[in-house]
Design a protein around this motif. Sequence first.
Motif, PDB file in Angstrom:
ATOM      1  N   ASP A   1     -17.687  54.411  23.430  1.00 51.31           N
ATOM      2  CA  ASP A   1     -18.061  53.563  22.307  1.00 51.31           C
ATOM      3  C   ASP A   1     -18.045  54.407  21.025  1.00 51.31           C
ATOM      4  O   ASP A   1     -18.628  55.491  20.988  1.00 51.31           O
ATOM      5  CB  ASP A   1     -19.467  52.988  22.538  1.00 51.31           C
ATOM      6  CG  ASP A   1     -19.810  51.881  21.549  1.00 51.31           C
ATOM      7  OD1 ASP A   1     -19.657  52.134  20.338  1.00 51.31           O
ATOM      8  OD2 ASP A   1     -20.207  50.794  21.984  1.00 51.31           O
ATOM      9  N   PRO A   2     -17.400  53.934  19.933  1.00 50.70           N
ATOM     10  CA  PRO A   2     -17.363  54.723  18.687  1.00 50.70           C
ATOM     11  C   PRO A   2     -18.744  55.046  18.155  1.00 50.70           C
ATOM     12  O   PRO A   2     -18.946  56.108  17.573  1.00 50.70           O
ATOM     13  CB  PRO A   2     -16.569  53.823  17.721  1.00 50.70           C
ATOM     14  CG  PRO A   2     -15.742  52.949  18.609  1.00 50.70           C
ATOM     15  CD  PRO A   2     -16.561  52.707  19.832  1.00 50.70           C
ATOM     16  N   ARG A   3     -19.721  54.153  18.368  1.00 51.34           N
ATOM     17  CA  ARG A   3     -21.067  54.442  17.853  1.00 51.34           C
ATOM     18  C   ARG A   3     -21.700  55.614  18.607  1.00 51.34           C
ATOM     19  O   ARG A   3     -22.370  56.459  18.004  1.00 51.34           O
ATOM     20  CB  ARG A   3     -21.942  53.194  17.982  1.00 51.34           C
ATOM     21  CG  ARG A   3     -21.501  52.055  17.053  1.00 51.34           C
ATOM     22  CD  ARG A   3     -22.130  50.747  17.417  1.00 51.34           C
ATOM     23  NE  ARG A   3     -21.617  50.270  18.692  1.00 51.34           N
ATOM     24  CZ  ARG A   3     -21.924  49.096  19.237  1.00 51.34           C
ATOM     25  NH1 ARG A   3     -22.744  48.280  18.607  1.00 51.34           N
ATOM     26  NH2 ARG A   3     -21.406  48.722  20.388  1.00 51.34           N
ATOM     27  N   GLU A   4     -21.487  55.669  19.925  1.00 53.77           N
ATOM     28  CA  GLU A   4     -22.018  56.805  20.689  1.00 53.77           C
ATOM     29  C   GLU A   4     -21.312  58.102  20.314  1.00 53.77           C
ATOM     30  O   GLU A   4     -21.937  59.158  20.221  1.00 53.77           O
ATOM     31  CB  GLU A   4     -21.861  56.545  22.187  1.00 53.77           C
ATOM     32  CG  GLU A   4     -22.449  57.655  23.050  1.00 53.77           C
ATOM     33  CD  GLU A   4     -22.259  57.414  24.536  1.00 53.77           C
ATOM     34  OE1 GLU A   4     -22.658  58.282  25.324  1.00 53.77           O
ATOM     35  OE2 GLU A   4     -21.706  56.353  24.893  1.00 53.77           O
ATOM     36  N   VAL A   5     -19.986  58.016  20.072  1.00 53.23           N
ATOM     37  CA  VAL A   5     -19.232  59.211  19.673  1.00 53.23           C
ATOM     38  C   VAL A   5     -19.756  59.746  18.344  1.00 53.23           C
ATOM     39  O   VAL A   5     -19.953  60.939  18.160  1.00 53.23           O
ATOM     40  CB  VAL A   5     -17.728  58.891  19.585  1.00 53.23           C
ATOM     41  CG1 VAL A   5     -16.965  60.048  18.948  1.00 53.23           C
ATOM     42  CG2 VAL A   5     -17.175  58.620  20.975  1.00 53.23           C
ATOM     43  N   ALA A   6     -19.987  58.837  17.355  1.00 49.23           N
ATOM     44  CA  ALA A   6     -20.495  59.274  16.056  1.00 49.23           C
ATOM     45  C   ALA A   6     -21.867  59.920  16.187  1.00 49.23           C
ATOM     46  O   ALA A   6     -22.153  60.953  15.571  1.00 49.23           O
ATOM     47  CB  ALA A   6     -20.553  58.072  15.098  1.00 49.23           C
ATOM     48  N   TYR A   7     -22.750  59.334  17.013  1.00 48.42           N
ATOM     49  CA  TYR A   7     -24.091  59.905  17.197  1.00 48.42           C
ATOM     50  C   TYR A   7     -24.022  61.306  17.791  1.00 48.42           C
ATOM     51  O   TYR A   7     -24.692  62.226  17.340  1.00 48.42           O
ATOM     52  CB  TYR A   7     -24.898  58.975  18.102  1.00 48.42           C
ATOM     53  CG  TYR A   7     -26.236  59.536  18.519  1.00 48.42           C
ATOM     54  CD1 TYR A   7     -27.340  59.477  17.660  1.00 48.42           C
ATOM     55  CD2 TYR A   7     -26.389  60.140  19.767  1.00 48.42           C
ATOM     56  CE1 TYR A   7     -28.549  60.007  18.044  1.00 48.42           C
ATOM     57  CE2 TYR A   7     -27.597  60.669  20.149  1.00 48.42           C
ATOM     58  CZ  TYR A   7     -28.678  60.593  19.284  1.00 48.42           C
ATOM     59  OH  TYR A   7     -29.878  61.117  19.667  1.00 48.42           O
ATOM     60  N   ARG A   8     -23.162  61.470  18.827  1.00 43.37           N
ATOM     61  CA  ARG A   8     -23.065  62.779  19.469  1.00 43.37           C
ATOM     62  C   ARG A   8     -22.450  63.820  18.532  1.00 43.37           C
ATOM     63  O   ARG A   8     -22.873  64.983  18.514  1.00 43.37           O
ATOM     64  CB  ARG A   8     -22.222  62.673  20.745  1.00 43.37           C
ATOM     65  CG  ARG A   8     -22.945  61.947  21.885  1.00 43.37           C
ATOM     66  CD  ARG A   8     -22.071  61.864  23.133  1.00 43.37           C
ATOM     67  NE  ARG A   8     -22.786  61.257  24.241  1.00 43.37           N
ATOM     68  CZ  ARG A   8     -23.539  61.923  25.093  1.00 43.37           C
ATOM     69  NH1 ARG A   8     -23.681  63.228  24.959  1.00 43.37           N
ATOM     70  NH2 ARG A   8     -24.157  61.304  26.081  1.00 43.37           N
TER      71      ARG A   8
END
Length: 332
Positions: A33-40
């Motif tokens: 998920d792009p949102r999880e990638v950005a958070y990490r």
Amino acid sequence: MAVTDPVDTRLLAALADLGKAAVHELAAKVGMDPREVAYRLVALSGSGLPLLVGVESDPQGLRAAIAGSPPSWANRPPQQFPPPPSQPVPQQPAPPMPPPGPHGVPSGPYNVQGAPSGPYNVQGAPSGPYNVQGTPSGQYPGPPPRPQQQRPPQQFAPPPAPVDPVVSTWGLPQTASWARGDEPARPAAPAGGKQGRIREVLETQGLEGEQLSVQLLEVQDPADYLFSAAGYRLEEGERSVVVHTEITNRGAIPFVSLPDNYLELLAADGTAIGKAPVSLTSRPPHKIGVQPGETLGGHTVYVLPDATRVVSVRWSPRPEPDERTLIWSIED
């Protein structure tokens, strides 16, 4: 800094291959998920890694959007700050004080930091002799100061020895330890999705509502000769397995992930075995993305102990199984 989280390791490895990429492109490459990638990425950037997470925008478009709907803070008056303090006066020795008097009065000359050399008035201070709490320069009546409690010296662990991140993650190249998946085998979680048998087509949905059909075509167990023909070497007591699957996008939403990103083998004891990060020249792997109306196939490679008995294959659009998970039984 050593990266221990397997998902962060896979994410950083993909980013190292790309060098520079948008968050949604990197998310599509690793099937997350792009949102999880950005958070990490933001968390990893703040941990000291050579990683810069940036944002690109259209300045005129943003200003137009702000002008169309001004935020609540747009009409606030500017914050007032007190004026900066004046330059401190150079330190000069003060005139001698009177002989010792009441309790707390110093018995000799002393320096007051920032005080001028002549007579002056301090706001709120008396014009004659006064007590300065806790700063006597000689003997004075009263109890002695309390000694500070002695604390044991703080112990620090020695820093770990630097380790090659490639070797620590995958092992030595061209060996079975390097070919293992980036996650250790873990117990399989219960899934509430559809179940079927080998060569049966099962329908499900992706994370964005994509209408998908997945078919398990073949499970080649063992596939050691294919593994060796590709230039890899198995360790003693290990074997390789190759799984052939096919995915069809029946809807209008593109499927942007890697189709076999979470394709796992399930052992008889409930252990889930993740795929190995290798591809075979004779069995082409899956490619990222399936457009609407498109059908694509690919092969996935696994390395597992020779004594492990594989009973089923599981497909899921996310790391943890849910109602969209598909399971095929491969036992007779």
